[in-house]
Design an enzyme around this catalytic site. Structure first.
Site, short mmCIF file in Angstrom:
data_model
loop_
_atom_site.label_atom_id
_atom_site.label_comp_id
_atom_site.label_asym_id
_atom_site.label_seq_id
_atom_site.Cartn_x
_atom_site.Cartn_y
_atom_site.Cartn_z
N LYS A 36 -0.71 -7.46 -9.05
CA LYS A 36 -1.70 -7.56 -7.99
C LYS A 36 -1.34 -6.48 -6.95
O LYS A 36 -0.45 -6.68 -6.14
CB LYS A 36 -1.70 -8.95 -7.36
CG LYS A 36 -2.88 -9.19 -6.39
CD LYS A 36 -2.61 -8.64 -5.03
CE LYS A 36 -3.84 -8.62 -4.15
NZ LYS A 36 -3.65 -7.82 -2.94
N GLU A 85 -4.95 -4.26 -1.83
CA GLU A 85 -6.39 -3.95 -1.89
C GLU A 85 -6.72 -2.61 -1.24
O GLU A 85 -7.81 -2.07 -1.42
CB GLU A 85 -7.20 -5.06 -1.22
CG GLU A 85 -6.96 -5.26 0.26
CD GLU A 85 -5.79 -6.18 0.57
OE1 GLU A 85 -5.77 -6.73 1.68
OE2 GLU A 85 -4.90 -6.34 -0.30
N PHE A 96 0.81 -1.22 0.00
CA PHE A 96 0.00 0.00 0.00
C PHE A 96 0.84 1.27 0.00
O PHE A 96 0.37 2.32 -0.43
CB PHE A 96 -0.93 0.02 1.23
CG PHE A 96 -0.24 0.36 2.53
CD1 PHE A 96 0.02 1.68 2.88
CD2 PHE A 96 0.15 -0.64 3.41
CE1 PHE A 96 0.65 1.99 4.08
CE2 PHE A 96 0.79 -0.34 4.60
CZ PHE A 96 1.04 0.99 4.93
N CYS A 103 9.85 0.99 3.96
CA CYS A 103 10.80 0.02 4.49
C CYS A 103 12.21 0.58 4.60
O CYS A 103 13.08 -0.05 5.18
CB CYS A 103 10.81 -1.25 3.63
SG CYS A 103 11.43 -0.98 1.95
#
Length: 492
Positions: free
Chosen positions: A180, A183, A156, A288
């Site tokens: 992908k 979401e 995200f 990160c």
């Protein structure tokens, strides 16, 4: 508001065989903007059958796509790049809207992705293989070839940049790519899919499938997917890596981090203070590569306090973005509470920061600095993934290195110093994959590749640069002999 809201709710569908189609499950979720909590769209979750439809379309497209000359694939990528630049403001707004980044951070992420596109477009000149006469009358040649259908599962926190770290190289070397996205942030991926189609990518070459864990598992297990790139938490990275490699595919899964900055006594104050603040507050600490652990070596000049003062001047909604969702704020608040109970001193407290005007329903947290922590505290060991800096005061450089080496992670270690000898000492002994000297976020730029070590990365190679070329392709070696030589060799 710092972002522009869409004129209507966005219906995020899958891009399969060049068409936008709804998932078959009937499951999904609303997409909330972290800026004000408002619903800006909805995304459906894909089943294994939905994933299979995208993969089968990619399989059908692959032979023709792989047979296209590398230079022609690179030209198509450049057209894709032109469209992204043309729509840069709109795309950056979408990134900010759904991820909570400031508009400047969102734009910078897209621009960093464009750099990977530049690198990928240069491959016809930079990675043409080679041939060598290895024996009298015998020639060995290497050719770089695509793997087939490959997939990228992205997080995200960088809705544009991380996908753009993957698909430019994967597509240009000749693979068909299935994206992908998280979401939580599907809008950017949909727009990238629209621009890819507009650029002229053939149906099935670039696909987008949305979903949750079921979708991820279907990708990791699908027998026709040859490679999977993943970026997310270390626990999720390990789960995807085990599932994908057990299915016989190559996988490169990048996980979390607890990046340390070693603050040497001789650090340049002007170079150091704001750099460290920017490192742990940029993207609201949700990256990160954020420095979340400050190892202050014999700090007699009060640099820690000056860093805290600078952090207190960061303003959510202006110089800082929002957190992704309420669960993130709850988790961070709990971690700060626990650190305080364990004995850490809260120099700067962002727990009850007021929301900016227009963002009253958003997920906001101010910069937080915890001082006097010990190596055993959770705030010093765990990735908090928010704008929280934990300070450990140590006596020596070796003590600082020992704390850093005790971490299971290995993304980044930075040192702030004016001494070349100190910089070299840290660079030689730190075990992280990326080292910074007076750089708070030491992300390599292409052709140097991005990748950590230990629990921050599972798999071999790196995700960008030359490491990305190697991950998304394979080398075919051809050995040729046309005539019997008078002096026979062992290869005769």
């Amino acid at each position: 508001m710092l972002v522009t809201l869409p004129s209507a709710l966005v219906d995020c569908r899958n891009l399969v065989d060049g068409e936008w189609v709804a998932s078959s499950t009937g499951r999904g979720r609303d997409i909330h903007s972290p800026y004000d909590g408002r619903v800006v769209g909805r995304v459906g979750f894909s089943s294994a059958a939905d994933v299979d439809r995208a993969v089968r379309a990619a399989e059908r497209a692959f032979p023709t796509w792989a047979a296209m000359p590398l230079r022609d694939r690179a030209r198509l990528l450049l057209r894709f790049r032109e469209l992204i630049v043309e729509h840069l403001d709109e795309l950056s707004n979408t990134v900010a809207l759904e991820s909570g980044k400031t508009p400047d951070e969102a734009r910078a992420g897209v621009q960093r992705g464009l750099e990977v596109m530049d690198f990928a477009a240069s491959l016809p000149n930079a990675d043409a293989g080679g041939a060598l006469e290895v024996s009298r009358g015998v020639t060995c040649e290497s050719r770089r070839e695509p793997l087939g259908v490959v997939a990228g599962i992205t997080p995200f926190n960088f809705p544009a940049m991380v996908p753009m770290w993957m698909f430019p190289i994967a597509l240009t070397v000749g693979n068909c790519f299935v994206l992908k996205p998280s979401e939580k942030v599907p809008l950017t991926a949909c727009r990238l899919g629209e621009l890819a189609s507009l650029a002229g990518y053939p149906a099935g070459v670039f696909s987008v499938v949305h979903g949750d864990r079921e979708t991820v598992e279907a990708i990791a297990e699908h027998p026709a997917i040859q490679a999977v790139g993943f970026v997310g938490s270390s626990a999720a990275a390990r789960a995807v890596y085990v599932r994908a490699t057990s299915a016989g595919k190559r996988a490169l899964c990048l996980g979390g981090a607890k990046n340390a900055i070693i603050l040497a006594p001789d650090a340049d104050e002007r170079l150091t203070v704001q750099s460290i603040v920017d490192s742990f507050t940029g993207c609201a600490g949700q990256r990160c590569m954020a420095a979340s652990l400050l190892l202050a070596v014999d700090d007699r000049r009060g640099l820690v306090e000056k860093i805290a003062d600078a952090a207190a001047r960061m303003v959510p909604g202006e110089t800082m973005g929002a957190l992704i969702d309420p669960a993130a704020k709850e988790r961070l608040t709990h971690a700060i509470d626990e650190a305080e109970r364990a004995g850490a001193k809260v120099l700067v407290d962002g727990r009850r920061t007021a929301a900016p005007a227009g963002g009253e329903g958003g997920i906001w947290m101010g910069a937080t600095v915890l001082d006097g922590a010990t190596a055993g505290m959770e705030c010093a060991r765990a990735e908090l993934f928010g704008p929280v800096l934990t300070v450990l005061r140590v006596r020596t450089l070796d003590e600082a290195l020992a704390v850093d080496l005790g971490s299971p992670y290995g993304n980044a270690t930075s040192v702030f110093t004016t001494s070349g000898a100190v910089a070299r000492y840290v660079g030689e002994r730190a075990r992280s994959g990326m080292i910074g000297v007076n750089v708070g976020v030491p992300v390599p730029r292409d052709p140097f590749s991005f990748g950590g070590t230990r629990d921050s990365k599972l798999g071999h190679g790196d995700i960008t640069g030359q490491g990305g070329v190697e991950f998304w392709s394979t080398l075919k070696k051809i050995t040729t002999k046309w005539a019997l030589q008078p002096d026979a060799t062992w290869m005769s």
